[in-house]
Write an enzyme that holds these catalytic residues in place. Structure first.
Site, short mmCIF file in Angstrom:
data_model
loop_
_atom_site.label_atom_id
_atom_site.label_comp_id
_atom_site.label_asym_id
_atom_site.label_seq_id
_atom_site.Cartn_x
_atom_site.Cartn_y
_atom_site.Cartn_z
N LEU A 1 4.27 2.15 55.24
CA LEU A 1 4.43 0.73 54.92
C LEU A 1 5.49 0.10 55.81
CD1 LEU A 1 3.34 -1.37 53.00
CD2 LEU A 1 5.15 -0.82 51.39
N TYR B 1 13.35 15.21 34.94
CA TYR B 1 12.04 15.79 35.24
C TYR B 1 11.02 15.56 34.12
CZ TYR B 1 13.64 17.31 39.66
OH TYR B 1 14.11 17.27 40.94
N ASP C 1 3.88 15.31 42.30
CA ASP C 1 3.19 14.67 41.17
C ASP C 1 1.81 15.25 40.88
OD1 ASP C 1 2.77 11.82 43.39
OD2 ASP C 1 1.50 13.57 43.17
N HIS D 1 7.26 21.03 48.06
CA HIS D 1 8.46 20.86 47.25
C HIS D 1 8.22 21.19 45.78
CE1 HIS D 1 10.01 17.87 50.49
NE2 HIS D 1 10.15 19.13 50.85
N CYS E 1 11.72 30.37 35.12
CA CYS E 1 13.01 30.79 34.56
C CYS E 1 14.06 30.79 35.69
CB CYS E 1 12.89 32.20 33.96
SG CYS E 1 14.46 32.76 33.28
N GLN F 1 4.81 16.54 50.29
CA GLN F 1 6.17 16.60 49.77
C GLN F 1 6.16 16.17 48.30
OE1 GLN F 1 9.17 14.95 52.87
NE2 GLN F 1 7.23 13.91 53.26
N ASN F 2 5.04 15.63 47.87
CA ASN F 2 4.96 15.07 46.52
C ASN F 2 4.81 16.17 45.49
OD1 ASN F 2 5.08 12.64 47.81
ND2 ASN F 2 2.87 12.29 47.77
N GLY G 1 3.00 7.81 54.29
CA GLY G 1 3.84 7.48 53.14
C GLY G 1 5.10 8.30 53.05
C1 BV8 Z 1 16.52 23.06 53.09
C2 BV8 Z 1 11.76 17.70 45.16
C3 BV8 Z 1 17.47 24.99 54.02
C4 BV8 Z 1 12.72 16.97 44.31
C5 BV8 Z 1 12.51 17.12 47.34
C6 BV8 Z 1 23.33 19.53 53.23
C7 BV8 Z 1 23.24 20.59 52.32
C8 BV8 Z 1 22.03 21.23 52.05
C9 BV8 Z 1 20.87 20.82 52.71
C10 BV8 Z 1 20.98 19.77 53.60
C11 BV8 Z 1 22.18 19.13 53.87
N1 BV8 Z 1 21.94 18.14 54.78
C12 BV8 Z 1 20.64 18.14 55.09
C13 BV8 Z 1 20.04 19.13 54.41
C14 BV8 Z 1 18.64 19.47 54.43
C15 BV8 Z 1 17.98 18.70 53.30
C16 BV8 Z 1 17.65 17.31 53.78
O1 BV8 Z 1 16.79 17.16 54.61
N2 BV8 Z 1 18.39 16.33 53.24
C17 BV8 Z 1 18.16 14.96 53.63
C18 BV8 Z 1 18.49 14.08 52.44
C19 BV8 Z 1 19.02 14.68 54.84
N3 BV8 Z 1 16.77 19.43 53.01
C20 BV8 Z 1 16.80 20.35 52.07
O2 BV8 Z 1 17.76 20.56 51.34
C21 BV8 Z 1 15.55 21.18 51.98
N4 BV8 Z 1 15.92 22.56 52.01
O3 BV8 Z 1 16.80 22.42 54.07
O4 BV8 Z 1 16.77 24.41 52.96
C22 BV8 Z 1 18.92 24.83 53.72
C23 BV8 Z 1 19.44 25.43 52.58
C24 BV8 Z 1 20.81 25.30 52.34
C25 BV8 Z 1 21.63 24.56 53.20
C26 BV8 Z 1 21.06 23.92 54.32
C27 BV8 Z 1 19.71 24.04 54.58
C28 BV8 Z 1 14.85 20.91 50.66
C29 BV8 Z 1 14.24 19.54 50.71
C30 BV8 Z 1 13.38 19.34 49.47
C31 BV8 Z 1 14.14 18.49 48.49
N5 BV8 Z 1 13.24 18.20 47.39
N6 BV8 Z 1 11.64 16.93 46.36
C32 BV8 Z 1 11.96 15.98 43.49
O5 BV8 Z 1 10.97 15.43 44.01
O6 BV8 Z 1 12.40 15.76 42.37
S1 BV8 Z 1 12.60 15.96 48.54
C33 BV8 Z 1 12.13 14.48 47.80
O7 BV8 Z 1 12.66 13.41 48.56
C34 BV8 Z 1 10.67 14.25 47.83
O8 BV8 Z 1 9.94 15.41 47.58
C35 BV8 Z 1 10.46 13.71 49.21
O9 BV8 Z 1 10.21 14.76 50.10
C36 BV8 Z 1 11.78 13.15 49.56
C37 BV8 Z 1 11.62 11.66 49.70
O10 BV8 Z 1 10.91 11.54 50.89
P1 BV8 Z 1 9.55 10.71 50.98
O11 BV8 Z 1 8.44 11.50 50.37
O12 BV8 Z 1 9.44 10.38 52.42
O13 BV8 Z 1 9.72 9.45 50.08
P2 BV8 Z 1 10.59 8.17 50.39
O14 BV8 Z 1 10.68 7.40 49.13
O15 BV8 Z 1 11.86 8.61 51.09
O16 BV8 Z 1 9.73 7.36 51.48
C38 BV8 Z 1 8.52 6.75 51.06
C39 BV8 Z 1 7.95 6.11 52.31
O17 BV8 Z 1 6.68 5.59 51.98
C40 BV8 Z 1 8.78 4.96 52.82
O18 BV8 Z 1 8.91 5.10 54.22
C41 BV8 Z 1 7.96 3.72 52.48
O19 BV8 Z 1 8.03 2.73 53.50
C42 BV8 Z 1 6.57 4.27 52.46
N7 BV8 Z 1 5.68 3.60 51.52
C43 BV8 Z 1 5.96 3.02 50.32
N8 BV8 Z 1 4.82 2.57 49.77
C44 BV8 Z 1 3.81 2.88 50.60
C45 BV8 Z 1 4.35 3.53 51.72
N9 BV8 Z 1 3.60 3.98 52.74
C46 BV8 Z 1 2.27 3.76 52.65
N10 BV8 Z 1 1.68 3.14 51.61
C47 BV8 Z 1 2.41 2.69 50.57
N11 BV8 Z 1 1.81 2.07 49.56
ZN ZN Z 2 13.74 34.61 32.05
#
Ligand code: BV8
Ligand code: ZN
Length: 245
Positions: free
Chosen positions: A217, A61, A99, A114, A122, A96-97, A190
């Site tokens: 994209l 981070y 940044d 997010h 803490c 979702q970003n 995105g």
């Molecule tokens: C939740 C912070 C309820 C971190 C993020 C098993 C156990 C526990 C949970 C789960 C499980 N299975 C599934 C889940 C649910 C899980 C989930 O969905 N997992 C996925 C992987 C299947 N979700 C969660 O855990 C969420 N909480 O469900 O709570 C719960 C609780 C307990 C148990 C069950 C359920 C929490 C989700 C939040 C996670 N934190 N971010 C950090 O950033 O450091 S998510 C993180 O990854 C980002 O924030 C972002 O959201 C995600 C990546 O997604 P994108 O933003 O879409 O980015 P990506 O790179 O994937 O795609 C970019 C796109 O842009 C591409 O399509 C590309 O083609 C395009 N692109 C590129 N360049 C361009 C462009 N488009 C346009 N122009 C360009 N120039």
């Molecule tokens: Zn504390």
């Protein structure tokens, strides 16, 4: 290219993902093949990961905090600011970003689903999250001066619940937009449509009879669920896509 008409009858909910910051130089998650220093992101961005190796998580981070501080918003961020200024309270941006680039570009009606790289909290006591731009030197795990507990990034990790206030703000907006008698539009930009609950918003909008747009994209996981789809870079597409009427 189809134009998105934004007029006094339009309610617009926008969802952005890492792709919107790509042209600013912020790496996307897919761009990293879901890996960072050969660690699966889910391992580093998770409560388990933090317990297991807090220094690794703070290195991840701190590196992203430094990276995000060094870049600037791009024309895609700027277009969303213009849309917000045109639509006022009939506009909401859910990102979702983590940044902080939307706020730096001037977006105000933003829900950071997010969390934010420039906030720390803490992991032990209820002290509220605080602004923190510190890039902690490698291996440092900062501690809370109130309770001595480990500090953590104010980020929603995989397996953690999103802030219920954030989710209800998005829900309320979608409900108001879809019952306003006007035209309710959802545009995702995105995002690969993999991560829930963000990736499920398009389904809620369709159930409510809203119009759905995807600007990406390449085809996203949930792209078949959008009525309109524009392929391209958000920094190039968004500034030209809307007709402000
Ligand atoms: C939740 C912070 C309820 C971190 C993020 C098993 C156990 C526990 C949970 C789960 C499980 N299975 C599934 C889940 C649910 C899980 C989930 O969905 N997992 C996925 C992987 C299947 N979700 C969660 O855990 C969420 N909480 O469900 O709570 C719960 C609780 C307990 C148990 C069950 C359920 C929490 C989700 C939040 C996670 N934190 N971010 C950090 O950033 O450091 S998510 C993180 O990854 C980002 O924030 C972002 O959201 C995600 C990546 O997604 P994108 O933003 O879409 O980015 P990506 O790179 O994937 O795609 C970019 C796109 O842009 C591409 O399509 C590309 O083609 C395009 N692109 C590129 N360049 C361009 C462009 N488009 C346009 N122009 C360009 N120039
Ligand atoms: Zn504390």
């Amino acid at each position: 290219m189809e134009h998105l008409i934004l007029d006094s009858n339009t309610w617009l909910l926008v969802l952005t993902g890492a792709g919107v910051s790509a042209e600013s130089g912020v790496p996307t998650f897919r761009g990293m093949d879901g890996l960072w220093e050969n660690h699966p992101i889910e391992d580093v961005a998770s409560p388990q990961g933090f317990v297991k190796d807090p220094t690794l998580v703070w290195r991840f981070y701190s590196q992203r905090r430094a990276g995000a501080a060094a870049v600037h918003p791009n024309p895609g961020h700027d277009a969303l600011v213009a849309w917000e200024r045109h639509l006022g309270d009939r506009f909401l941006l859910a990102t979702q970003n983590v940044d902080g680039l939307h706020r730096r570009a001037g977006s105000q009606r933003v829900v950071e689903m997010h969390g934010n790289l420039f906030k720390t909290r803490c992991s032990k006591c209820k002290r509220p999250p605080f602004d923190d731009t510190t890039v902690y030197p490698n291996g440092t795990v900062p501690t809370c001066d109130a309770c001595g507990g480990r500090l953590r990034p104010h980020i929603v990790w995989f397996g953690e619940y999103l802030d219920p206030d954030d989710m209800s703000r998005i829900e309320d907006f979608a409900l108001r937009g879809s019952t306003s008698g006007g035209r309710f539009v959802f545009l995702a930009a995105g995002t690969s449509g993999v991560v829930y609950p963000a990736a499920g918003i398009v389904d809620r909008v369709r159930e409510a009879g809203g119009e759905t747009w995807l600007v990406n994209l390449d085809p996203a996981e949930n792209s078949t669920r959008f009525e309109y789809s524009v392929t391209g870079k958000s920094g190039e597409v968004l500034p030209k896509l809307a007709k402000l009427a």
